[in-house]
Design an enzyme around this catalytic site. Structure first.
Site: not given
Ligand code: SF4
Ligand code: SF4
Length: 369
Positions: A154, A211, A214
């Protein structure tokens, strides 16, 4: 290796025969494991691909008042410049909360409590990671004479998550956080720039984006701060409660809910942090010492009370009036929900507070502004 009676610092002879290539990477990876890091990988020194995105993000003011993010972009785009002769980056991760970790039930508490983001509930991660990474670099300097290292936690302007992706630690999710395929995203990242050439480990691969379709993090974000693969920091509760050093726009107060320091919503809803598939322990340094803060106490804090509460805590980043402002906002949300007379009385005591940002938050909490 030996530890002389009057010299507590261990010494390490040069590696013989000298190691190179993937054998050296394996050696460094085993030192990282011994140092307690839950994951480690190596990325070559390369130019960032995020330069144009970052410039657009800054031009749109998504960084809020974090002016330091608008400086040193030449380093962010060319991270090898942090250390002359950088050939590789060592990337490590600490697990600060296990997958599926739930905050303790607070429903029986009599006094209103404010939630603290999981990474801030334990000891200061800067200190915890820095001391282990410095020890790693010190050892390697002796084992590989002539090698150079610079630890970046950081404090050096580089894009850690991009480098972590290149090191095979995970992918950057729609919420912009690094997600490890089995560890999830409750991870703190540490990076060491080095002049050593550290090729990828045999089993090190780039992790593809999991992902899928989603959108849970986007849908759940209380302030609508997330668009796919981008967070508008100026709307994010983590920024508002930790980095924003002035009054918080009243339009955000209700959405802040009971968060008094940071926010974990976009991680809590992420299926990759679910505890159903993998059990991952948290590193001992991040045991939850302060999962909640008593909001009425925080509003009444003076400098000494804050110092005592935040000894060894990363929450020191927020100053006294920022914490009292945050507590007033969260208490306002409790008051709206419960109309509790004790909460109202606690807020009324600070209606004319010396701090403008506390005063403004208190008056809004009381429905006066
Ligand atoms: S919630 Fe779903 S869209 Fe968001 S980072 Fe996690 S897997 Fe990816
Ligand atoms: S930390 Fe909270 S406010 Fe910030 S982007 Fe995630 S869900 Fe939204």
């Amino acid at each position: 290796m030996g530890r002389a009676p009057n010299n507590p610092k261990p010494t390490y002879p040069p590696l013989t025969p000298p190691l190179g290539g993937v054998e050296l990477s394996r050696h460094v990876a085993s030192l990282c494991r011994d140092a307690g890091f839950v994951a480690a990988g190596f990325a070559p020194a390369a130019r960032s691909k995020w330069g144009p995105f970052l410039r657009g993000w800054l031009e749109a003011g998504r960084h809020g008042t974090m002016d330091y993010l608008a400086r040193d972009n030449d380093l962010r785009e060319e991270p090898a410049r942090v250390l002359s002769g950088t050939k590789s980056f060592i990337v490590v991760a600490d697990q600060y909360a296990p997958r599926g970790s739930e905050l303790p039930d607070r429903s029986r508490e009599e006094r209103p409590l404010g939630r603290v983001a999981r990474y801030a509930q334990g000891r200061n991660y800067h200190e915890e990671m820095k001391k282990r990474l410095h020890a790693l670099a010190d050892r390697l300097r002796e084992e590989v004479p002539g090698s150079g290292f610079r630890t970046c936690i950081d404090t050096v302007p580089i894009l850690e998550r991009e480098i972590a992706v290149a090191a095979g630690l995970g992918w950057q999710g729609r919420n912009t956080l690094l997600i490890h395929p089995t560890l999830g995203s409750y991870l703190l990242l540490g990076v060491v720039a080095t002049t050593l050439e550290l090729p990828p480990l045999d089993d090190q691969r780039m992790v593809t984006d999991h992902c899928g379709t989603c959108t849970r993090c986007i849908d759940a974000c209380p302030t609508r701060a997330i668009t796919p693969y981008s967070v508008d920091a100026s709307r994010c509760i983590s920024y508002l409660t930790i980095e924003h050093r002035e009054a918080i726009d009243a339009g955000f107060h209700e959405a802040i809910g009971d968060w008094v320091y940071g926010c974990d919503v976009c991680q809590e809803v992420c299926p990759h942090n679910s505890g159903r598939t993998f059990e991952t322990p948290r590193h001992v340094a991040y045991e939850a010492n302060i999962p909640w803060l008593d909001l009425i106490d925080v509003l009444a804090w003076n400098a000494a009370a804050r110092q005592l509460a935040f000894k060894a805590s990363p929450m020191k980043r927020a100053n006294l009036d920022m914490m009292r402002r945050n507590a007033a906002i969260a208490l306002g949300n409790v008051l709206r929900e419960t109309n509790d007379s004790a909460v109202r009385a606690a807020l009324e005591r600070y209606r004319d507070d010396d701090s403008a940002m506390v005063r403004e938050a208190v008056r809004h909490a009381l429905g006066e502004a």
